[in-house]
Write a protein that holds these residues in place. Sequence first.
Motif, PDB file in Angstrom:
ATOM      1  N   LEU A 107     -10.147  10.791  -1.527  1.00 39.29           N
ATOM      2  CA  LEU A 107      -9.776  11.105  -0.147  1.00 39.29           C
ATOM      3  C   LEU A 107      -9.171  12.501  -0.003  1.00 39.29           C
ATOM      4  N   ALA A 108      -8.895  13.153  -1.120  1.00 42.10           N
ATOM      5  CA  ALA A 108      -8.185  14.436  -1.145  1.00 42.10           C
ATOM      6  C   ALA A 108      -6.765  14.302  -0.607  1.00 42.10           C
ATOM      7  N   ALA A 109      -6.162  13.141  -0.806  1.00 43.30           N
ATOM      8  CA  ALA A 109      -4.761  12.929  -0.405  1.00 43.30           C
ATOM      9  C   ALA A 109      -3.867  13.702  -1.368  1.00 43.30           C
ATOM     10  N   ARG A 110      -2.887  14.371  -0.840  1.00 44.51           N
ATOM     11  CA  ARG A 110      -1.964  15.153  -1.672  1.00 44.51           C
ATOM     12  C   ARG A 110      -0.602  14.479  -1.816  1.00 44.51           C
ATOM     13  N   THR A 111      -0.286  13.565  -0.875  1.00 43.58           N
ATOM     14  CA  THR A 111       0.996  12.848  -0.935  1.00 43.58           C
ATOM     15  C   THR A 111       0.726  11.362  -0.770  1.00 43.58           C
ATOM     16  N   ILE A 112       1.483  10.557  -1.520  1.00 45.59           N
ATOM     17  CA  ILE A 112       1.241   9.116  -1.523  1.00 45.59           C
ATOM     18  C   ILE A 112       2.561   8.380  -1.749  1.00 45.59           C
ATOM     19  N   ALA A 113       2.681   7.220  -1.122  1.00 46.55           N
ATOM     20  CA  ALA A 113       3.870   6.380  -1.295  1.00 46.55           C
ATOM     21  C   ALA A 113       3.442   5.008  -1.792  1.00 46.55           C
ATOM     22  N   PHE A 114       4.032   4.585  -2.907  1.00 44.92           N
ATOM     23  CA  PHE A 114       3.745   3.300  -3.536  1.00 44.92           C
ATOM     24  C   PHE A 114       4.889   2.317  -3.326  1.00 44.92           C
ATOM     25  N   PRO A 115       4.575   1.041  -3.136  1.00 45.36           N
ATOM     26  CA  PRO A 115       5.592   0.002  -3.300  1.00 45.36           C
ATOM     27  C   PRO A 115       5.619  -0.368  -4.786  1.00 45.36           C
ATOM     28  N   LEU A 116       6.492  -1.266  -5.163  1.00 49.85           N
ATOM     29  CA  LEU A 116       6.461  -1.817  -6.526  1.00 49.85           C
ATOM     30  C   LEU A 116       5.457  -2.968  -6.525  1.00 49.85           C
ATOM     31  N   ILE A 117       4.249  -2.662  -6.917  1.00 50.55           N
ATOM     32  CA  ILE A 117       3.141  -3.614  -6.875  1.00 50.55           C
ATOM     33  C   ILE A 117       3.454  -4.817  -7.767  1.00 50.55           C
ATOM     34  N   SER A 118       3.241  -5.976  -7.227  1.00 47.96           N
ATOM     35  CA  SER A 118       3.404  -7.277  -7.888  1.00 47.96           C
ATOM     36  C   SER A 118       4.850  -7.675  -8.157  1.00 47.96           C
ATOM     37  N   ALA A 119       5.819  -6.835  -7.824  1.00 46.25           N
ATOM     38  CA  ALA A 119       7.220  -7.125  -8.156  1.00 46.25           C
ATOM     39  C   ALA A 119       7.923  -7.993  -7.118  1.00 46.25           C
ATOM     40  N   GLY A 120       7.269  -8.291  -6.025  1.00 48.80           N
ATOM     41  CA  GLY A 120       7.870  -9.134  -4.990  1.00 48.80           C
ATOM     42  C   GLY A 120       7.473 -10.583  -5.177  1.00 48.80           C
ATOM     43  N   ILE A 121       6.753 -11.118  -4.199  1.00 49.69           N
ATOM     44  CA  ILE A 121       6.400 -12.534  -4.234  1.00 49.69           C
ATOM     45  C   ILE A 121       5.455 -12.879  -5.387  1.00 49.69           C
ATOM     46  N   TYR A 122       4.798 -11.878  -5.977  1.00 48.94           N
ATOM     47  CA  TYR A 122       3.928 -12.143  -7.131  1.00 48.94           C
ATOM     48  C   TYR A 122       4.720 -12.275  -8.430  1.00 48.94           C
ATOM     49  N   GLY A 123       6.011 -11.995  -8.386  1.00 52.64           N
ATOM     50  CA  GLY A 123       6.912 -12.335  -9.471  1.00 52.64           C
ATOM     51  C   GLY A 123       6.825 -11.535 -10.761  1.00 52.64           C
ATOM     52  N   TRP A 124       6.191 -10.363 -10.736  1.00 56.43           N
ATOM     53  CA  TRP A 124       6.170  -9.561 -11.962  1.00 56.43           C
ATOM     54  C   TRP A 124       7.602  -9.114 -12.261  1.00 56.43           C
ATOM     55  N   PRO A 125       8.065  -9.226 -13.504  1.00 60.69           N
ATOM     56  CA  PRO A 125       9.439  -8.783 -13.822  1.00 60.69           C
ATOM     57  C   PRO A 125       9.641  -7.325 -13.382  1.00 60.69           C
ATOM     58  N   ARG A 126      10.670  -7.121 -12.576  1.00 61.04           N
ATOM     59  CA  ARG A 126      10.834  -5.833 -11.898  1.00 61.04           C
ATOM     60  C   ARG A 126      10.935  -4.655 -12.850  1.00 61.04           C
ATOM     61  N   ARG A 127      11.696  -4.765 -13.903  1.00 58.82           N
ATOM     62  CA  ARG A 127      11.829  -3.616 -14.812  1.00 58.82           C
ATOM     63  C   ARG A 127      10.483  -3.232 -15.432  1.00 58.82           C
ATOM     64  N   ASP A 128       9.672  -4.231 -15.774  1.00 58.08           N
ATOM     65  CA  ASP A 128       8.354  -3.927 -16.327  1.00 58.08           C
ATOM     66  C   ASP A 128       7.426  -3.376 -15.250  1.00 58.08           C
TER      67      ASP A 128
END
Length: 169
Positions: A107-128
């Motif tokens: 897309l030629a995006a230069r700026t992007i914002a991520f959430p912590l994928i899978s760390a919420g209701i999907y229960g991935w251990p947050r530190r990992d």
Amino acid sequence: MVTLDAVLGDITRQDVDAIVNAANTRMRGGGGVDGAIHRAGGPDVLRDCVARFPDGLAVGDAGWTTAGRLSARWVIHTVGPNHAAGQRDRSLLVSCYRRTLEVADELAARTIAFPLISAGIYGWPRRDAIAAAVDTILAAPTRVGEARIVAFGPDAYDEVRERLSAAGV
């Protein structure tokens, strides 16, 4: 090389080219980050999801849609593994970040914002989840110049900052 920062706040309010949605495989909206992005972006986001992803999206993959009413130009949707449901292959989580950055480059995006994928209701251990995010984003061969990990709460924000500091950022 991408610049990576931690932000405490609401991902739907980030002024970036693309925000990342932690979506489900159906690509029809949901709870958590997914629900917040669909509510803030409005019906155009869902319409584009249905048109672009009639069969949904696989775990670990990513694809884009319009951002609707959001200030971003695009939403890059990615489906993280559901740790709570037994999907514990870390390479799928890493793939979410890698594929998202590949889509951002398309897309030629230069700026992007991520959430912590899978760390919420999907229960991935947050530190990992934080380690997977930071390590993958920093190692990715991307043309994105600025990436943010947007933490919704102060504890997660502090943990992201700690990991960034440990990574020399």
